[in-house]
Design a protein around this motif. Structure first.
Motif, PDB file in Angstrom:
ATOM      1  N   ALA B 108       0.813  -1.212   0.000  1.00 37.65           N
ATOM      2  CA  ALA B 108       0.000   0.000   0.000  1.00 37.65           C
ATOM      3  C   ALA B 108       0.848   1.266   0.000  1.00 37.65           C
ATOM      4  N   MET B 109       2.145   1.105   0.203  1.00 35.60           N
ATOM      5  CA  MET B 109       2.980   2.279   0.436  1.00 35.60           C
ATOM      6  C   MET B 109       3.581   2.812  -0.858  1.00 35.60           C
ATOM      7  N   TYR B 110       3.619   4.118  -0.976  1.00 35.55           N
ATOM      8  CA  TYR B 110       4.340   4.729  -2.088  1.00 35.55           C
ATOM      9  C   TYR B 110       5.558   5.440  -1.522  1.00 35.55           C
ATOM     10  N   THR B 111       6.595   5.551  -2.340  1.00 31.25           N
ATOM     11  CA  THR B 111       7.773   6.280  -1.881  1.00 31.25           C
ATOM     12  C   THR B 111       8.203   7.250  -2.973  1.00 31.25           C
ATOM     13  N   TYR B 112       8.679   8.390  -2.545  1.00 33.44           N
ATOM     14  CA  TYR B 112       9.217   9.372  -3.481  1.00 33.44           C
ATOM     15  C   TYR B 112      10.560   9.814  -2.960  1.00 33.44           C
ATOM     16  N   THR B 113      11.486  10.097  -3.870  1.00 33.01           N
ATOM     17  CA  THR B 113      12.765  10.650  -3.427  1.00 33.01           C
ATOM     18  C   THR B 113      13.106  11.875  -4.276  1.00 33.01           C
ATOM     19  N   GLY B 114      13.958  12.707  -3.714  1.00 38.73           N
ATOM     20  CA  GLY B 114      14.479  13.865  -4.448  1.00 38.73           C
ATOM     21  C   GLY B 114      13.387  14.799  -4.922  1.00 38.73           C
ATOM     22  N   ALA B 115      13.496  15.220  -6.189  1.00 40.34           N
ATOM     23  CA  ALA B 115      12.575  16.212  -6.738  1.00 40.34           C
ATOM     24  C   ALA B 115      11.126  15.722  -6.691  1.00 40.34           C
ATOM     25  N   ASP B 116      10.917  14.396  -6.870  1.00 43.66           N
ATOM     26  CA  ASP B 116       9.556  13.854  -6.809  1.00 43.66           C
ATOM     27  C   ASP B 116       8.962  14.034  -5.418  1.00 43.66           C
ATOM     28  N   ALA B 117       9.801  13.846  -4.406  1.00 40.03           N
ATOM     29  CA  ALA B 117       9.318  14.009  -3.036  1.00 40.03           C
ATOM     30  C   ALA B 117       8.929  15.469  -2.791  1.00 40.03           C
ATOM     31  N   VAL B 118       9.732  16.384  -3.302  1.00 42.09           N
ATOM     32  CA  VAL B 118       9.437  17.811  -3.132  1.00 42.09           C
ATOM     33  C   VAL B 118       8.084  18.141  -3.762  1.00 42.09           C
ATOM     34  N   ARG B 119       7.921  17.698  -4.993  1.00 42.13           N
ATOM     35  CA  ARG B 119       6.657  17.945  -5.693  1.00 42.13           C
ATOM     36  C   ARG B 119       5.480  17.346  -4.939  1.00 42.13           C
ATOM     37  N   HIS B 120       5.674  16.116  -4.456  1.00 41.83           N
ATOM     38  CA  HIS B 120       4.583  15.446  -3.750  1.00 41.83           C
ATOM     39  C   HIS B 120       4.181  16.243  -2.507  1.00 41.83           C
ATOM     40  N   LEU B 121       5.176  16.679  -1.742  1.00 42.24           N
ATOM     41  CA  LEU B 121       4.853  17.437  -0.534  1.00 42.24           C
ATOM     42  C   LEU B 121       4.116  18.730  -0.888  1.00 42.24           C
ATOM     43  N   PHE B 122       4.575  19.411  -1.921  1.00 38.55           N
ATOM     44  CA  PHE B 122       3.908  20.654  -2.331  1.00 38.55           C
ATOM     45  C   PHE B 122       2.462  20.372  -2.727  1.00 38.55           C
ATOM     46  N   ARG B 123       2.249  19.266  -3.429  1.00 34.84           N
ATOM     47  CA  ARG B 123       0.889  18.935  -3.862  1.00 34.84           C
ATOM     48  C   ARG B 123       0.012  18.610  -2.654  1.00 34.84           C
ATOM     49  N   VAL B 124       0.562  17.894  -1.699  1.00 30.66           N
ATOM     50  CA  VAL B 124      -0.214  17.540  -0.511  1.00 30.66           C
ATOM     51  C   VAL B 124      -0.596  18.813   0.256  1.00 30.66           C
ATOM     52  N   ALA B 125       0.404  19.668   0.500  1.00 28.22           N
ATOM     53  CA  ALA B 125       0.146  20.867   1.302  1.00 28.22           C
ATOM     54  C   ALA B 125      -0.846  21.791   0.606  1.00 28.22           C
ATOM     55  N   SER B 126      -0.847  21.793  -0.745  1.00 23.34           N
ATOM     56  CA  SER B 126      -1.750  22.669  -1.488  1.00 23.34           C
ATOM     57  C   SER B 126      -3.101  22.014  -1.721  1.00 23.34           C
ATOM     58  N   SER B 127      -3.302  20.839  -1.150  1.00 24.48           N
ATOM     59  CA  SER B 127      -4.583  20.152  -1.245  1.00 24.48           C
ATOM     60  C   SER B 127      -4.895  19.668  -2.659  1.00 24.48           C
ATOM     61  N   LEU B 128      -3.852  19.451  -3.466  1.00 18.72           N
ATOM     62  CA  LEU B 128      -4.110  18.905  -4.807  1.00 18.72           C
ATOM     63  C   LEU B 128      -4.189  17.393  -4.753  1.00 18.72           C
ATOM     64  N   ASP B 129      -3.654  16.822  -3.681  1.00 18.41           N
ATOM     65  CA  ASP B 129      -3.634  15.376  -3.564  1.00 18.41           C
ATOM     66  C   ASP B 129      -4.740  14.903  -2.623  1.00 18.41           C
ATOM     67  N   SER B 130      -5.574  15.845  -2.171  1.00 23.53           N
ATOM     68  CA  SER B 130      -6.605  15.486  -1.203  1.00 23.53           C
ATOM     69  C   SER B 130      -7.745  14.736  -1.869  1.00 23.53           C
TER      70      SER B 130
END
Lengths: 273, 444
Positions: B108-130
Motif C-alpha cells: 500500500a505504500m508509495y515512496t518518493y525521493t528527491g525532486a519527486d518528493a518535493v513535488r509530492h509534498l507541495f501537492r499535498v500541502a496545497s490540497s491537490l492530492d486530497s
C-alpha cells in the motif's frame, strides 16, 4: 471635434477595459488600475472643464456637446465618490463604460456656437444644473445596481452558478447600495427641481409652466418618490425595487434627452446641435 | 584565474560518500493507495507521532523526519543519505508497532525521493492530492505536523526550508487560483448560497425544522459565521427539539409555531421525515408581506422534500433542495479541476526553485558562489580605484589583479577547509546554509 478631450476619453476607455479585465480575471490589480485610470481621466476632465468655465464665464451647458461633456464629468465624479463610499468594485464594470460612452458622445457631437436667449448665469441656475446632474448620475448608478441585482437574483432563483454568480456580490449588498444611491439621487433631484422653480419664478414670473421638460421631470420625480415610499411602507425591496430603479432611470433619460430632441420647450437650446 | 577548488567530480572523488547531501524521501499511504481499514489502523495520534518521531530521529539512517498523519494519509517525510535503508527501517518500525505485516504495508505504500518528493509534498500541502481537491484543512495539518517535529528537534536545514516553501506554495495557490474558494459539501454549499443572498450572516435568524446529520452540519457551518442572530428548532417530538436547541444554544418551538416563526427567521433548514410538504406556498405567501419582503432562504435537505418548490416563485424567497445543492457542488468540482492545472504550474516552478537551492547546498557550489561574489566585489573596487590612478601602466595593473586573486584565495582557504570537514557528527548542510545566508549567496 475638439481633440483636447481625447486624453480624458482615452483614460476612461482604458479604465473600462481594465474593468473588463477585472470581471474576467478577478485580480484586484485590474480593479486598482481601472480606478486609477478613471481618476486620472477625471482629473484631466476637471482641468478641461475648468478652462471651459473660465472661457464661458458660466457652467458650460449651452449645447448638446457641452451638456454631454458636463454629464460625463458629473458621472465620473459621482462614481468616484460613491465607489469610495460603497466599495462595490463591480459597479465600475457598468459605470466606466457609461462614462466613456457619454464622454465619447460629447466628442462626436459638434460644438456649435451657442445663442441662448435666457441668461445662463445666476446662483439658482448654476445650483439647479449642477445638483440635477449629480442627482442624475446617482440615479444612473442606482440603475446599474438594479441591473446587477436582477442578474444575480435570476442566478440564484434559477440555480445558475456560473460566471456572474461568482463575480457579483450578495443580493443584500446590491439592494442596499441601490437604495442608498436612490436616496442620494432623489434628494439631489428634489433640490434641483426646487431651485429650478425658484429660477423659473425669477425669470418667467411663475414656478411651473407645463413645459414638457418640467412635466417629465415631475414624472421621473414621482416614480422615485413612489419607490422610496413603497420601500418604507410596504417593504418594496429586492426585485421590485430594482425594476423601479431601472424604470426611473429610463424616464430620466427621456427627460434628459428625449424631451429635448422630440418635444418642444424652454430647455431645448441646451441640447441643440 | 587559478581556482582553489577542483571540478565537482574531482571533489566527490576526494571525499567519497561524505560530499553527498542527504536525500529527501517520502514514504506513505493515502486514500489513493490504501483502503480505509488500513489507513485507520496506521493513523498516528498526536502523542503517538511525537513518540515515534523521537524514536526514529535517533536512528543513524535518518537525519530529519516529519510525520504527517490525517484521516486520509500517513506520510513520513525524511532526509537520509541512504533512502532505501531509511524506508526499510520505517516500514519495519510501523509494521512492528501497528501489527501489520511488512508485505501488506509495502503493497500500500508509495515512496518518493528527491525532486519527486518535493513535488509530492507541495501537492499535498496545497490540497491537490486530497480526496476533496481544494479542501482547506490539510495545510493546517501539515503545519501542525511540522510543529511537532520541530519541537522534537527532528528537523534540520533541508526540511525546515522545504516545509516553509510548502507553506508559501500552498498559500500562493490558494490566493492565485480558485481552487479553494468553492464549496464542495452540501452544508458548505448552503452557507455559500446564504452569503450570496444575505451578504453578512452575523445577525441572521435560523430555523431548523426536523433533525438529521446533514441539517445539523449545516447549522454548525452557519453558526461559525453567525453571532447575534437567534436560532429556533422545531421538531415533531418536542423533547428532541429541546435537546437540539440546547446543543446549538437556540430555542425549541412547537411544530405549529413554524408559520409564525417564519416572520423573523431568514434561513430555514428543513430535514423531516414527513411524506408531504411541511411548508407550502400558501403558508409562506402572507408571511412575505409581514416580513416587508426581507429575503427568505429555504434549504431543503429532506427526501421526500419538505418545502414546496412553488415557494421559489415568490418574490425574495429562494428554495434549494438537495439535488440543487448537489448540482452546485458538481459545478464547483468541475471548475476546481481546471484550476488545479494552474496550481500544478505553480508547483513545478516552486519545485524547480527548491531544487536549485538544494543543489547549491553542496560544498563546491557554495565555494564557487562565494568566490565569484568576492571576485565581483574586488573587480568592481579595483575598477573604481584604477579610475583615479592614470599613471599606472599595464604591468602595474596586472600586478594589482594578481594581488586580488591571491587575497581571495587566502580568504577562502579556511572556510573551504572547514566546509570540507566540519568535524564528525556535524550537519554539513547547516554550515553551508549558514554561509550562504551570511554572504547572501541566494540573491540573483
Amino acid at each position: 471635434m475638439n481633440y483636447a478631450l481625447l486624453p480624458a476619453i482615452c483614460c476612461y476607455l482604458i479604465g473600462s477595459a481594465a474593468y473588463a479585465g477585472f470581471l474576467f480575471r478577478q485580480k484586484n490589480g485590474y480593479n486598482q488600475l481601472a480606478y486609477a485610470l478613471i481618476t486620472a481621466g477625471f482629473v484631466i476632465h476637471t482641468l478641461l472643464l475648468a478652462e471651459a468655465v473660465l472661457r464661458a464665464g458660466t457652467i458650460p451647458v449651452r449645447n448638446l456637446h457641452e451638456t454631454l461633456w458636463f454629464a460625463a464629468w458629473t458621472l465620473a465624479f459621482v462614481f468616484l465618490v460613491l465607489w469610495w463610499k460603497s466599495r462595490l468594485k463591480i459597479l465600475g464594470i457598468f459605470a466606466a463604460p457609461l462614462i466613456t460612452l457619454v464622454a465619447a458622445a460629447a466628442f462626436f457631437v459638434p460644438d456649435t456656437a451657442a445663442d441662448i436667449e435666457t441668461s445662463l448665469t445666476g446662483f439658482w441656475l448654476i445650483v439647479h444644473v449642477v445638483v440635477i446632474f449629480i442627482g442624475e448620475a446617482c440615479l444612473a448608478l442606482a440603475c446599474a445596481a438594479g441591473v446587477l441585482y436582477l442578474i444575480q437574483e435570476r442566478n440564484i432563483k434559477f440555480k445558475k452558478h456560473r460566471f456572474f454568480f461568482r463575480r457579483l456580490p450578495s443580493l443584500e449588498l446590491l439592494d442596499n447600495t441601490g437604495y442608498q444611491f436612490v436616496i442620494i439621487g432623489f434628494t439631489a433631484l428634489t433640490v434641483g427641481l426646487v431651485t429650478g422653480f425658484v429660477y423659473a419664478h425669477s425669470v418667467w414670473g411663475r414656478f411651473w409652466s407645463w413645459d414638457p421638460k418640467e412635466v417629465w421631470s415631475g414624472i421621473t420625480w414621482l416614480i422615485y418618490a413612489a419607490l422610496l415610499h413603497e420601500r418604507l411602507v410596504a417593504g418594496w425591496r429586492g426585485r421590485k425595487a430594482a425594476i423601479f430603479a431601472i424604470i426611473g432611470f429610463a424616464a430620466m433619460l427621456f427627460t434628459f434627452l428625449g424631451v429635448n430632441l422630440l418635444l418642444e420647450g424652454h430647455h431645448n437650446e441646451f441640447t441643440r446641435w | 584565474m587559478n581556482l582553489p577548488v577542483g571540478s565537482p567530480s574531482a571533489e566527490t572523488r576526494k571525499f567519497p560518500g561524505k560530499e553527498q547531501l542527504p536525500e529527501i524521501v517520502i514514504a506513505g499511504i493515502s486514500h489513493t493507495s490504501a483502503p480505509v481499514e488500513l489507513r485507520e489502523c496506521l493513523a498516528f495520534s498526536p502523542e503517538e507521532s511525537r513518540s515515534t518521531i523521537r524514536e526514529l530521529r535517533d536512528h543513524p539512517k535518518i537525519r530529519e523526519i516529519v510525520i504527517l498523519s490525517t484521516c486520509n494519509r500517513v506520510e513520513m517525510l525524511m532526509t537520509a543519505h541512504d533512502p532505501q535503508s531509511a524506508i526499510q527501517h520505517v516500514e519495519a518500525h510501523i509494521a512492528g508497532s501497528r501489527n501489520v505485516s511488512v508485505a501488506r504495508l509495502r503493497q500500500a505504500m508509495y515512496t518518493y525521493t528527491g525532486a519527486d518528493a518535493v513535488r509530492h509534498l507541495f501537492r499535498v500541502a496545497s490540497s491537490l492530492d486530497s480526496m476533496v481537491v481544494g479542501e482547506p484543512q490539510i495545510l493546517g495539518q501539515v503545519k501542525a505536523a511540522y510543529k511537532t517535529a520541530v519541537e522534537a528537534r527532528a528537523t534540520g536545514v533541508i526540511l525546515n526550508r522545504l516545509l516553509h516553501k510548502a507553506f508559501s506554495v500552498a498559500k500562493r495557490i490558494r490566493s492565485e487560483t480558485g481552487i479553494g474558494d468553492r464549496a464542495v459539501s452540501i452544508s458548505y454549499a448552503a452557507v455559500e448560497l446564504a452569503r450570496k443572498i444575505f451578504g453578512r450572516l452575523e445577525d441572521k435568524t435560523v430555523l431548523l425544522v426536523g433533525a438529521g446529520e446533514m441539517a445539523e452540519l449545516a447549522v454548525e457551518h452557519l453558526n461559525r459565521s453567525r453571532s447575534s442572530g437567534a436560532l429556533y428548532v422545531a421538531n415533531r417530538t418536542f423533547s428532541v427539539g429541546v435537546e437540539l436547541a440546547r446543543r446549538f444554544s437556540g430555542k425549541a418551538i412547537d411544530f405549529e409555531e413554524i408559520t409564525q416563526t417564519l416572520e423573523s427567521a431568514d434561513i430555514i433548514i428543513s430535514s423531516t421525515g414527513a411524506s408531504d410538504y411541511v411548508l407550502t406556498r400558501d403558508q409562506v405567501r402572507p408571511v412575505m408581506r409581514k416580513r416587508k419582503n426581507r429575503p427568505l432562504f429555504f434549504i431543503d435537505i429532506a427526501v421526500p422534500r419538505d418545502v414546496d418548490p412553488a415557494i421559489n416563485r415568490l418574490n425574495n424567497a429562494y428554495v434549494y433542495d438537495i439535488d440543487e445543492l448537489q448540482g452546485v457542488i458538481e459545478e464547483n468540482m468541475e471548475s476546481r479541476k481546471s484550476e488545479s492545472a494552474r496550481a500544478e504550474r505553480i508547483i513545478d516552478e516552486a519545485a524547480f526553485r527548491f531544487q536549485q537551492w538544494y543543489d547549491s547546498l553542496d560544498v563546491v557550489p557554495t565555494i564557487k558562489d562565494l568566490q565569484s561574489k568576492l571576485s565581483t566585489i574586488f573587480a568592481a573596487e579595483l575598477n573604481k580605484t584604477l579610475h583615479f590612478l592614470d599613471h599606472l601602466n599595464q604591468d602595474d595593473i596586472d600586478a594589482l589583479e594578481r594581488m586580488n586573486e591571491a587575497v581571495i584565495k587566502k580568504i577562502l582557504h579556511d572556510p573551504m577547509q572547514f566546509l570540507k570537514n566540519p568535524g564528525s557528527h556535524r550537519d554539513k548542510s547547516l554550515y553551508i546554509d549558514l554561509i550562504r545566508n551570511v554572504f547572501n549567496l541566494e540573491e540573483e
